[in-house]
Design an enzyme around this catalytic site. Structure first.
Site, mmCIF file in Angstrom:
data_model
loop_
_atom_site.group_PDB
_atom_site.id
_atom_site.type_symbol
_atom_site.label_atom_id
_atom_site.label_comp_id
_atom_site.label_asym_id
_atom_site.label_seq_id
_atom_site.Cartn_x
_atom_site.Cartn_y
_atom_site.Cartn_z
ATOM 1 C CE LYS A 125 -10.741 0.535 -31.993
ATOM 2 N NZ LYS A 125 -9.501 0.275 -31.167
ATOM 3 N N GLY A 138 -5.117 10.556 -19.117
ATOM 4 C CA GLY A 138 -5.951 9.605 -19.162
ATOM 5 C C GLY A 138 -5.047 8.236 -18.578
ATOM 6 N N GLY A 182 -6.496 5.184 -17.610
ATOM 7 C CA GLY A 182 -7.457 4.101 -17.456
ATOM 8 C C GLY A 182 -6.459 2.848 -17.723
ATOM 9 C CB VAL A 238 -3.307 1.802 -21.921
ATOM 10 C CG1 VAL A 238 -1.911 2.038 -22.223
ATOM 11 C CG2 VAL A 238 -4.006 1.058 -22.473
HETATM 12 P P1 NAD Z 1 -9.986 3.360 -20.426
HETATM 13 O O1 NAD Z 1 -11.300 3.681 -21.185
HETATM 14 O O2 NAD Z 1 -9.451 2.173 -19.593
HETATM 15 O O3 NAD Z 1 -9.075 4.667 -20.130
HETATM 16 C C1 NAD Z 1 -9.345 5.614 -20.800
HETATM 17 C C2 NAD Z 1 -9.098 7.021 -19.455
HETATM 18 O O4 NAD Z 1 -9.135 8.229 -20.120
HETATM 19 C C3 NAD Z 1 -10.351 6.972 -18.521
HETATM 20 O O5 NAD Z 1 -9.666 6.717 -17.064
HETATM 21 C C4 NAD Z 1 -11.061 8.343 -18.680
HETATM 22 O O6 NAD Z 1 -11.649 8.657 -17.540
HETATM 23 C C5 NAD Z 1 -9.978 9.154 -19.513
HETATM 24 N N1 NAD Z 1 -10.362 10.308 -19.967
HETATM 25 C C6 NAD Z 1 -11.401 10.390 -21.036
HETATM 26 N N2 NAD Z 1 -11.687 11.487 -21.406
HETATM 27 C C7 NAD Z 1 -10.643 12.316 -20.862
HETATM 28 C C8 NAD Z 1 -10.266 13.586 -20.914
HETATM 29 N N3 NAD Z 1 -10.820 14.576 -21.801
HETATM 30 N N4 NAD Z 1 -9.136 14.088 -20.357
HETATM 31 C C9 NAD Z 1 -8.375 13.091 -19.539
HETATM 32 N N5 NAD Z 1 -8.884 12.098 -19.265
HETATM 33 C C10 NAD Z 1 -9.897 11.484 -19.944
HETATM 34 O O7 NAD Z 1 -9.220 3.219 -22.071
HETATM 35 P P2 NAD Z 1 -7.716 2.295 -22.357
HETATM 36 O O8 NAD Z 1 -7.881 0.993 -22.490
HETATM 37 O O9 NAD Z 1 -6.797 2.454 -21.237
HETATM 38 O O10 NAD Z 1 -7.302 3.137 -23.637
HETATM 39 C C11 NAD Z 1 -6.867 4.283 -23.762
HETATM 40 C C12 NAD Z 1 -6.833 4.868 -25.122
HETATM 41 O O11 NAD Z 1 -5.724 3.973 -25.797
HETATM 42 C C13 NAD Z 1 -7.815 4.821 -25.931
HETATM 43 O O12 NAD Z 1 -7.649 5.868 -27.143
HETATM 44 C C14 NAD Z 1 -7.488 3.439 -26.802
HETATM 45 O O13 NAD Z 1 -8.191 3.472 -27.884
HETATM 46 C C15 NAD Z 1 -6.085 3.424 -26.880
HETATM 47 N N6 NAD Z 1 -5.606 1.889 -26.928
HETATM 48 C C16 NAD Z 1 -6.261 0.977 -26.137
HETATM 49 C C17 NAD Z 1 -5.372 -0.161 -26.145
HETATM 50 C C18 NAD Z 1 -5.458 -1.145 -25.131
HETATM 51 O O14 NAD Z 1 -4.880 -2.441 -25.199
HETATM 52 N N7 NAD Z 1 -6.433 -1.068 -24.161
HETATM 53 C C19 NAD Z 1 -4.713 -0.570 -27.467
HETATM 54 C C20 NAD Z 1 -4.649 0.412 -28.323
HETATM 55 C C21 NAD Z 1 -4.930 1.551 -28.483
#
Ligand code: NAD
Length: 367
Positions: A94, A194, A196, A198
């Site tokens: 990572k 959250g 975002g 996902v």
């Molecule tokens: P992203 O950055 O698109 O979304 C994250 C969201 O969380 C954002 O909207 C942000 O504003 C919000 N956020 C941050 N801190 C917060 C808090 N304290 N309270 C509420 N909301 C908060 O990220 P993503 O790609 O959607 O990934 C989300 C999680 O899933 C991460 O932990 C990432 O490591 C994990 N993940 C993602 C993937 C992927 O395919 N994108 C795969 C495996 C794991």
């Protein structure tokens, strides 16, 4: 002028990398610095027994370099076990870039980061994580082939997030089946923390299934947009862990199941996308078990994204991606049942399978 004299008092204050709490025999930790672009990044390669270390790059405004280092150590370790439990020939790695992705990310910085990835000659392959977009991976692709999650028009499998969300949805349904005796989520109250890349996609699946979806995020614009689009209810309070809910889906950052929250949690199931949801895997895994809260291990149910990017390396198509991701349902149910029968935590049960696979491969290759 920079002094090169460090007195012994200062030295004692410097925690060595190998002494960090999150350090778990990582093979390599690479610190990357570029004055011109302002890049400060850390690449963590945890284990390459199963194959090259693959894992996304997170861009985040960490409060300190220690926080960034610990994040990359924890995240890269998680990738080792995620790949192994999913049956992929990949190791765990990572990267983190220190800085606010909204204000500090530039094409030059992304490409410079790509050059650092390239310097590792394929031992580490990058992809998207928090603060990254497919377009950023496309920029990195201009300087190195060691990147996945690139756009479909240049040969990639596209944005992994919807696939991750589908896998989380499958894992959540399996956990519901185990806890409630049915995997139908209609009328279940699900808090998605959250929304975002996902989280939003997960909301869509849940709404389509008739769940009562409550969303929370620190980004007000997203809250309004996602609520309007899917009819999800917005939660703006700061006592989310005290709220009545059937399922808690952490989809923001990790370690939200910790000493402060665990005794408050009223959810009956925890199933979300965030990596490293348990601040302390053993302690908090055990406390969840004692409190009869079913925990779908994060590294098991959020593997859709890595399945998606692995397709770029192995050349399989969308149908196979979705079949492998759907199988997260079966694996989750099997692990929850075997953990229950063996009186283990679900995290321990999943972790053991992954670890056994890595040990077996190590033996095989040492013959
Ligand atoms: P992203 O950055 O698109 O979304 C994250 C969201 O969380 C954002 O909207 C942000 O504003 C919000 N956020 C941050 N801190 C917060 C808090 N304290 N309270 C509420 N909301 C908060 O990220 P993503 O790609 O959607 O990934 C989300 C999680 O899933 C991460 O932990 C990432 O490591 C994990 N993940 C993602 C993937 C992927 O395919 N994108 C795969 C495996 C794991």
């Amino acid at each position: 002028m920079i002094s090169n004299v460090i007195n012994s008092n200062d030295l004692q204050k410097i925690d060595p990398v190998f002494g960090q709490l999150s350090f778990d025999n990582h093979e390599q930790v690479v610190f990357c610095n570029d004055k011109d672009t302002g890049l400060k990044a850390i690449i963590g390669i945890h284990n390459t027994v199963m194959g090259p270390a693959l894992g996304g790059t997170r861009m985040w405004q960490y409060e300190s370099e220690w926080e960034a280092l610990n994040d990359v150590l924890r995240l890269s370790r998680g990738m080792t076990f995620k790949a192994a439990i999913t049956g992929l020939n990949l190791g765990g790695g990572k990267a983190v870039i220190i800085g606010d992705s909204k204000t500090k990310k530039t094409p030059e910085l992304m490409k410079r980061f790509g050059e650092f990835v390239h310097s590792l000659s394929g031992k580490y392959l990058t992809a998207e994580d928090v603060g990254m977009e497919t377009a950023d991976m496309d920029l990195i692709r201009e300087v190195t082939p060691y990147v996945t999650g690139i756009s479909e028009h240049i040969g990639g499998a596209g944005n992994p997030s919807p696939v991750t969300a589908y896998g989380v949805f499958m894992g959540m349904k399996a956990a519901a089946k185990f806890k409630f005796g049915t995997d139908v989520l209609e009328n279940k109250t699900v808090f998605v923390q959250g929304i975002g890349h996902v989280g939003e996609s997960l909301v869509e699946h849940l709404v389509n299934e008739g769940a009562h979806v409550v969303i929370t995020d620190i980004n007000e614009d997203r809250l309004n947009a996602v609520s309007q689009k899917y009819g999800a209810v917005i939660y703006r309070g700061d006592t989310i862990y005290d709220e009545d809910m059937d399922i808690y889906a952490p989809c923001a950052l990790g370690a939200t199941v910790n000493d402060d929250t665990i005794y408050k949690l009223k959810a009956k199931v925890i199933a979300g996308a965030a990596n490293n949801q348990l601040a302390n895997e053993n302690k908090h895994g055990k406390l969840l078990k004692d409190r009869n809260i079913v925990y779908a291990p994060d590294f098991l149910i959020n593997a859709g994204g890595i399945i998606n990017v692995y397709a770029e390396l192995e050349n399989y198509g969308k149908q196979e991606i979705m079949r492998k991701t759907e199988n997260i349902y079966n694996t989750t149910l099997e692990i929850l049942e075997s953990a229950h029968n063996a009186n283990m935590t679900s995290h321990q049960a999943a972790f053991k399978i992954a670890q056994d696979r890595i040990e077996a491969r190590k033996l095989e290759t040492s013959k």
